[in-house]
Motif scaffolding. Structure first.
Motif, PDB file in Angstrom:
ATOM      1  N   GLU A 376       0.866  -1.174   0.086  1.00 45.31           N
ATOM      2  CA  GLU A 376      -0.067   0.129  -0.081  1.00 45.31           C
ATOM      3  C   GLU A 376       1.083   1.373   0.238  1.00 45.31           C
ATOM      4  O   GLU A 376       0.448   2.181  -0.547  1.00 45.31           O
ATOM      5  CB  GLU A 376      -0.617  -0.068   1.261  1.00 45.31           C
ATOM      6  CG  GLU A 376      -2.144  -0.991   1.117  1.00 45.31           C
ATOM      7  CD  GLU A 376      -3.114  -1.053   2.283  1.00 45.31           C
ATOM      8  OE1 GLU A 376      -2.966   0.138   3.002  1.00 45.31           O
ATOM      9  OE2 GLU A 376      -3.706  -1.923   2.557  1.00 45.31           O
ATOM     10  N   GLU A 378       3.761   1.371  -1.378  1.00 46.57           N
ATOM     11  CA  GLU A 378       4.275   1.562  -2.672  1.00 46.57           C
ATOM     12  C   GLU A 378       3.394   2.237  -3.533  1.00 46.57           C
ATOM     13  O   GLU A 378       4.038   3.283  -4.240  1.00 46.57           O
ATOM     14  CB  GLU A 378       4.670   0.351  -3.380  1.00 46.57           C
ATOM     15  CG  GLU A 378       5.913  -0.705  -2.652  1.00 46.57           C
ATOM     16  CD  GLU A 378       5.961  -1.869  -3.257  1.00 46.57           C
ATOM     17  OE1 GLU A 378       7.074  -1.900  -3.900  1.00 46.57           O
ATOM     18  OE2 GLU A 378       5.259  -2.793  -3.482  1.00 46.57           O
ATOM     19  N   SER A 379       2.001   1.959  -3.480  1.00 45.75           N
ATOM     20  CA  SER A 379       1.175   2.415  -4.392  1.00 45.75           C
ATOM     21  C   SER A 379       1.045   4.028  -3.890  1.00 45.75           C
ATOM     22  O   SER A 379       0.858   4.737  -4.951  1.00 45.75           O
ATOM     23  CB  SER A 379      -0.271   1.842  -4.142  1.00 45.75           C
ATOM     24  OG  SER A 379      -0.400   0.456  -4.338  1.00 45.75           O
ATOM     25  N   ASP A 382       3.914   5.776  -5.568  1.00 41.24           N
ATOM     26  CA  ASP A 382       3.823   5.771  -6.924  1.00 41.24           C
ATOM     27  C   ASP A 382       2.726   6.746  -7.382  1.00 41.24           C
ATOM     28  O   ASP A 382       3.173   7.564  -8.205  1.00 41.24           O
ATOM     29  CB  ASP A 382       3.235   4.520  -7.551  1.00 41.24           C
ATOM     30  CG  ASP A 382       4.335   3.366  -7.573  1.00 41.24           C
ATOM     31  OD1 ASP A 382       5.435   3.737  -7.606  1.00 41.24           O
ATOM     32  OD2 ASP A 382       3.846   2.368  -7.555  1.00 41.24           O
ATOM     33  N   ASN A 383       1.619   7.025  -6.370  1.00 40.37           N
ATOM     34  CA  ASN A 383       0.702   8.063  -6.840  1.00 40.37           C
ATOM     35  C   ASN A 383       1.374   9.474  -6.630  1.00 40.37           C
ATOM     36  O   ASN A 383       0.850  10.405  -7.088  1.00 40.37           O
ATOM     37  CB  ASN A 383      -0.313   7.825  -5.830  1.00 40.37           C
ATOM     38  CG  ASN A 383      -1.429   6.417  -6.284  1.00 40.37           C
ATOM     39  OD1 ASN A 383      -1.203   6.169  -7.379  1.00 40.37           O
ATOM     40  ND2 ASN A 383      -2.024   6.042  -5.274  1.00 40.37           N
TER      41      ASN A 383
END
Length: 390
Positions: A376, A378-379, A382-383
């Motif tokens: 989570e 990582e996301s 990334d976002n």
């Protein structure tokens, strides 16, 4: 099926955990690795050392696509971890081990997984045409009073970076936390006069003086709970104070000449920690006067060991909505523990705390973080890169 982190992220987390950065030791080897990794990507970093030269903060900026280095977002984390002394671990605390979809190691939760995710995403940050810079702020000695971050935040200000927000990646289970109490740790040394216990008039009892001060602390605790200001966003919605250590005396038949007391208080935003420190100091001086009336050589030393400012970012601050847009879970709650976020907040940088892992696992034997929490995070990063891409 729960999301799982990438091999690249797990590799970075493993490298960071392999560095034993217990607060009593140097964190320079870890920062050396981080600095080299940044250098290979063409990113300059600088170290801000402590007085001994054995510890440091690291500050680096990944500039925007047009070279802009001001504004943008700070990603902040501390590199030190708490000791494992006396704890019963099922595996080597500095060799990460995955069991039942959890990563076990000292610092896995608090907070090398967050830093590891950031390290794994450096390539994408550098390759992106960022519209705003991303600043990396990695500190030392957070676990012993947020000591290193004082100079780190000062450097951010002195360098004129003027970030529009900061995200401190302490474990919040990826909830967006915009507040926590201040943490203030104080030592009081009561210097009495030793004498044989059969001749009480010749001595000044340091333990008795410390007991009087402890009674004052306990009375203040009851006052905070019964009539003090309240903030229902906290599990304990008022300022707290407690005596947690006392050492004194050398023998049962000797009036003690020294007693040392440690206490802390954690204040909500409505209570001024500076004013509270002075109220406790005033009580120490009152007791000192009583001791000196018995013998002028008696004295009291009042030492503030640590002051971690509270965090109280407004709900409408853009960093709060940004963190939620990136995938952080909106939350009305405020954290029970202190972080370095208050230092950023006091420097005029809107700040939230949002990171992977559950604080309940931090500092414990067999500290762990769920793999899905790392994924989570990582996301989330990334976002962030996508949100800041021109």
């Amino acid at each position: 099926m729960s999301p799982t982190p990438s091999d690249a992220t797990l590799e970075e987390i493993t490298k960071l955990i392999n560095f034993d950065t217990v607060s009593r030791d140097s964190n320079l080897p870890l920062l050396g690795y981080v600095g080299e990794r940044l250098s290979t990507l063409g990113i300059e970093s600088k170290l801000i050392h402590d007085a001994t030269g054995q510890k440091a903060n690291l500050l680096a900026t990944i500039p925007a696509g047009d070279g802009t280095r001001t504004g943008g977002i700070v990603l902040s984390g501390h590199t030190d971890v708490v000791p494992v002394d006396g704890q019963d671990w099922s595996s080597d605390p500095f060799t990460p081990e995955i069991r039942d979809d959890k990563l076990y190691a000292r610092g896995a939760c608090d907070m090398k997984s967050f830093i590891g995710v950031v390290m794994a995403k450096l390539d994408s940050m550098v390759e992106a045409k960022l519209s705003e810079p991303i600043h990396l702020a990695f500190s030392y000695d957070e676990e012993v009073g947020c000591i290193g971050a004082v100079d780190l935040v000062a450097a951010i200000t002195a360098d004129g970076l003027k970030p529009r927000g900061a995200i401190v990646g302490e474990p919040t289970s990826m909830r967006v936390v915009r507040g926590h109490k201040s943490v203030n740790v104080i030592k009081v040394d009561f210097h009495g006069i030793a004498a044989h216990s059969s001749l009480t008039t010749l001595g000044v009892n340091a333990i008795s003086a410390a007991a009087d001060f402890a009674a004052f602390v306990n009375a203040k605790a009851r006052e905070f709970a019964s009539t003090g200001a309240a903030d229902e966003a906290y599990i304990v919605p008022y300022t707290t104070t407690t005596v947690n250590q006392i050492q004194g005396g050398i023998a049962v038949n000797t009036i003690p000449a020294l007693c040392t007391l440690h206490f802390e208080f954690r204040s909500i935003g409505a209570d001024d920690p500076v004013a509270l420190i002075e109220s406790f100091r005033a009580e120490a001086l009152r007791i000192e006067a009583l001791m000196k009336a018995l013998n002028p050589e008696a004295r009291v030393e009042f030492t503030v060991l640590a002051q971690t400012p509270g965090l109280d970012t407004p709900a409408e601050a853009s960093i709060v909505s940004l963190a939620a847009d990136l995938g952080g879970t909106p939350s009305p709650d405020k954290a029970t523990y202190g972080t370095e976020a208050g230092l950023f907040f006091n420097a005029g940088i809107p700040t939230v705390v949002c990171g992977p892992g559950d604080i309940a696992q931090a500092h414990a034997p067999d500290e762990f973080i769920a793999l899905e929490q790392i994924a989570e995070c990582e996301s989330f990063i990334d976002n962030l890169v996508k949100a800041l891409t021109a």
